[in-house]
Scaffold this active site. Structure first.
Site, mmCIF file in Angstrom:
data_model
loop_
_atom_site.group_PDB
_atom_site.id
_atom_site.type_symbol
_atom_site.label_atom_id
_atom_site.label_comp_id
_atom_site.label_asym_id
_atom_site.label_seq_id
_atom_site.Cartn_x
_atom_site.Cartn_y
_atom_site.Cartn_z
ATOM 1 N N GLY A 98 -114.012 -43.839 -40.288
ATOM 2 C CA GLY A 98 -115.285 -43.580 -39.618
ATOM 3 C C GLY A 98 -115.471 -44.634 -38.549
ATOM 4 N N CYS A 124 -108.774 -46.866 -43.335
ATOM 5 C CA CYS A 124 -109.450 -47.447 -42.170
ATOM 6 C C CYS A 124 -110.842 -47.965 -42.556
ATOM 7 C CB CYS A 124 -109.482 -46.402 -41.053
ATOM 8 S SG CYS A 124 -109.986 -47.092 -39.489
ATOM 9 N N TYR A 125 -111.908 -47.328 -42.097
ATOM 10 C CA TYR A 125 -113.251 -47.792 -42.485
ATOM 11 C C TYR A 125 -113.369 -47.807 -44.018
ATOM 12 C CZ TYR A 125 -118.297 -47.997 -43.109
ATOM 13 O OH TYR A 125 -119.560 -48.363 -43.502
ATOM 14 N N HIS A 134 -104.220 -44.876 -40.222
ATOM 15 C CA HIS A 134 -104.525 -43.501 -40.631
ATOM 16 C C HIS A 134 -103.277 -42.742 -41.100
ATOM 17 C CE1 HIS A 134 -108.726 -43.248 -39.337
ATOM 18 N NE2 HIS A 134 -108.369 -44.153 -38.443
ATOM 19 N N GLU A 150 -103.245 -39.864 -42.315
ATOM 20 C CA GLU A 150 -103.443 -38.414 -42.139
ATOM 21 C C GLU A 150 -103.036 -37.893 -40.765
ATOM 22 O OE1 GLU A 150 -105.719 -40.726 -42.144
ATOM 23 O OE2 GLU A 150 -107.551 -40.201 -41.091
ATOM 24 N N GLY A 158 -109.246 -8.505 -31.483
ATOM 25 C CA GLY A 158 -107.813 -8.284 -31.343
ATOM 26 C C GLY A 158 -107.050 -9.573 -31.592
ATOM 27 N N GLY A 159 -107.765 -10.703 -31.582
ATOM 28 C CA GLY A 159 -107.132 -11.999 -31.843
ATOM 29 C C GLY A 159 -106.917 -12.218 -33.340
ATOM 30 N N VAL A 160 -106.160 -13.275 -33.649
ATOM 31 C CA VAL A 160 -105.781 -13.556 -35.038
ATOM 32 C C VAL A 160 -106.998 -13.873 -35.910
ATOM 33 C CG1 VAL A 160 -104.510 -15.205 -36.485
ATOM 34 C CG2 VAL A 160 -103.544 -14.437 -34.336
ATOM 35 N N ASP A 161 -107.923 -14.692 -35.382
ATOM 36 C CA ASP A 161 -109.007 -15.185 -36.234
ATOM 37 C C ASP A 161 -109.932 -14.060 -36.715
ATOM 38 O OD1 ASP A 161 -107.848 -17.561 -35.594
ATOM 39 O OD2 ASP A 161 -109.326 -18.110 -34.082
ATOM 40 N N SER A 162 -110.342 -13.197 -35.794
ATOM 41 C CA SER A 162 -111.256 -12.136 -36.226
ATOM 42 C C SER A 162 -110.526 -11.143 -37.133
ATOM 43 C CB SER A 162 -111.900 -11.432 -35.035
ATOM 44 O OG SER A 162 -110.941 -10.825 -34.227
ATOM 45 N N LYS A 215 -105.634 -23.429 -37.328
ATOM 46 C CA LYS A 215 -104.960 -22.192 -36.919
ATOM 47 C C LYS A 215 -103.767 -21.829 -37.813
ATOM 48 C CE LYS A 215 -105.034 -19.114 -33.575
ATOM 49 N NZ LYS A 215 -106.312 -18.555 -33.089
#
Ligand code: XMP
Length: 507
Positions: free
Chosen positions: A52, A79-80, A165, A167, A220-224, A363
């Protein structure tokens, strides 16, 4: 049975939780001030204190209940979180020394966290403060020339702190360190998988929606597509899908997606052909921002009209993913501006409750979830496609003739990339139409037609990009194919501009 990530600010906690999931262990994020009772009740196998931006001694800096150190549960401070752990357990933290930022080489001594990693390795620092006096029971387990306590451990109590970090991808062996914490210090077992996550998300949607109805816009996209499939599994025919075809989609796009959904048993899917509305409003518009504005506003209008025709809907579902939530905090990005129309204005005006089933995912996780839900690879791994569609790939005025030319050229380009194996090797590829004409010769005749530009880029997140070095033989074949088959285009260029300074799209 999971890892609890205590959040001390921003994106850090989210990325840690994601890495833990990647390692097959369930993780939950809670705010830093969660009560000790609720933490105890969650029965975590381990606790991670996130990074943080604050300094531990600062007024108003986020703290946590020191009782977490008495639960007998392993703790990793990052870290923090590392500085806070030192501070809470009697050590000293100081700012203003030699700042540690960016990539640095650490020298490690033996410690559980560093098992199976080299003695010297590159890690990523991003904080100015450092631990200067270790708490009782701790040993320094890594250092740099300017930071004596780059990592510390009290192996008896299974408390670990790292100033850097693990991660982030810039920390070479970061994932190994987290793996060591989970499986060596916390003795976790790998029980978390995308199968389980899909199941949990479906159950969550059932709970949230109850017996009500949900409306979702399919782009038409992946997410929807993934969000709709998940909701369909959860609530079946109480899902209402609307796909607005603005006439600026790729060749066969609306048909491919809607046919797929119908085959999957989506009973309430409406494809709205609104191309006339969009194209008439785009007549004479040449300014890129004005085009985006016209398309964004028209989209909302058409979608709202369609939504009103659907009775009894109380929820609006959106395919928002985690990076979208970060991006919409950056008003300078065009994509975010357009998205913010869709995401914020729509529900406010429509008075619908929102569900965002993918809002915690990245994604690649969305794609893995899609695979889990049985969506075919060709649909899941398509290149990104912008909301305003072909309009921002036709420079200048958008006319039906130009759309037709571009759509055909783009379809040939993509088909050739697929058959030559380049489609999966590039991050995004498309054709653009330049509104200038050049002279050519075909048969015995002179031609005077438009120029097609081909773009192909390598990128991770679309923020920066380099042009893909596509085999010149393949490019040559594509150029001939386009010029021979597309009436109205007689010249093909390949774009070798990086982003920055260029953008990926043309407008
Ligand atoms: P630029 O052109 O900004 O594109 O370098 C970066 C990435 O974002 C996509 N993009 C958009 N996506 N609505 C979207 O949904 C938009 O208005 C938009 N503009 C750009 C672009 O395709 C690329 O992947």
């Amino acid at each position: 049975m999971s890892i609890l990530v205590l959040n001390f600010g921003g994106q850090y906690a989210h990325l840690i939780a994601r890495r833990v999931r990647d390692l097959g262990v369930h993780s939950e994020i809670v705010n830093h001030d969660a009560s000790i009772e609720s933490i105890h009740a969650a029965k975590p196998e381990g606790i991670i204190l996130s990074g943080g931006p604050s300094s531990v001694y600062e007024q108003g800096a986020p703290h946590c209940d020191a009782g977490i150190f008495n639960l007998g549960v392993p703790v990793l401070g990052i870290c923090y979180g590392h500085q806070l752990m030192a501070h809470k357990l009697g050590g000293t933290v100081q700012g203003g020394g030699k700042k540690q930022f960016g990539k640095q080489e650490i020298d490690v001594t033996r410690a559980v966290i560093f098992e199976s990693t080299p003695q010297k390795q590159v890690v990523w620092f991003s904080h100015g403060d450092a631990v200067t006096k270790l708490p009782a029971g701790f040993k320094a387990t890594a250092s740099t020339p300017s930071c004596a306590v780059a990592a510390m451990a009290d192996e008896a109590r299974r408390f670990y702190g790292v100033q850097f970090h693990p991660e982030v991808v810039h920390t070479q062996h970061g994932q190994k360190m987290l793996e060591n914490f989970l499986f060596k210090a916390c003795s976790c077992t790998r029980t978390w998988s995308m199968t389980e996550q899909a199941h949990t998300l479906v159950e969550e949607m059932k709970q949230t929606v109850g017996k009500e109805k949900v409306l979702i816009g399919i782009s038409g996209g992946v997410d929807s597509l993934v969000a709709a499939t998940l909701l369909h599994k959860a609530i079946g025919d109480r899902l209402e899908c609307v796909m607005v075809d603005h006439g600026l989609l790729r060749k066969d796009e609306a048909a491919t997606v809607s046919e797929y959904l119908k085959k999957q048993g989506f009973a309430n899917l409406r494809v709205v052909d609104a191309s006339e509305t969009f194209l008439s409003r785009l007549e004479g518009v040449t300014d890129p921002e004005e085009k985006r504005r016209v398309i964004g506003h028209s989209f909302i209008e058409v979608f709202e009209t369609e939504a009103q025709k659907t009775s009894g809907v109380t929820f609006l579902a959106q395919g928002t993913i985690y990076p979208d939530r970060i991006e919409s905090a950056q008003p300078s990005k065009n994509a975010a501006k357009i998205k913010s129309h869709h995401n914020l204005t729509l529900p406010e005006k429509m008075g619908l409750k929102i569900v965002e089933p993918l809002k915690e995912l990245y994604k690649d996780e969305v794609r893995r979830l899609g695979e889990e839900l049985g969506i075919p690879r060709e649909l899941l791994w398509r290149h990104p496609f912008p909301g305003p569609g072909l309009a921002i790939r036709i420079l200048g005025e958008v006319t039906p003739e130009r759309i037709k030319i571009l759509r055909e050229a783009d379809a040939i380009y993509i088909e050739e990339l697929r058959s030559s194996g380049w489609y999966d090797k590039t991050w995004q590829a498309f054709a653009a139409l330049l509104p200038v004409k050049s002279v050519g010769v075909m048969g015995d005749s002179r031609t005077y037609e438009y120029v097609i530009a081909l773009r192909a880029v390598d990128s991770v997140d679309g923020m920066t990009a380099d042009w893909t070095r596509i085999d010149p033989e393949v490019l040559g074949r594509i150029a001939s194919h386009i010029v021979n088959e597309v009436r109205g285009a007689n010249r093909v260029l390949f774009d070798v501009t990086q982003k920055p300074p260029g953008t990926i799209e043309y407008e």
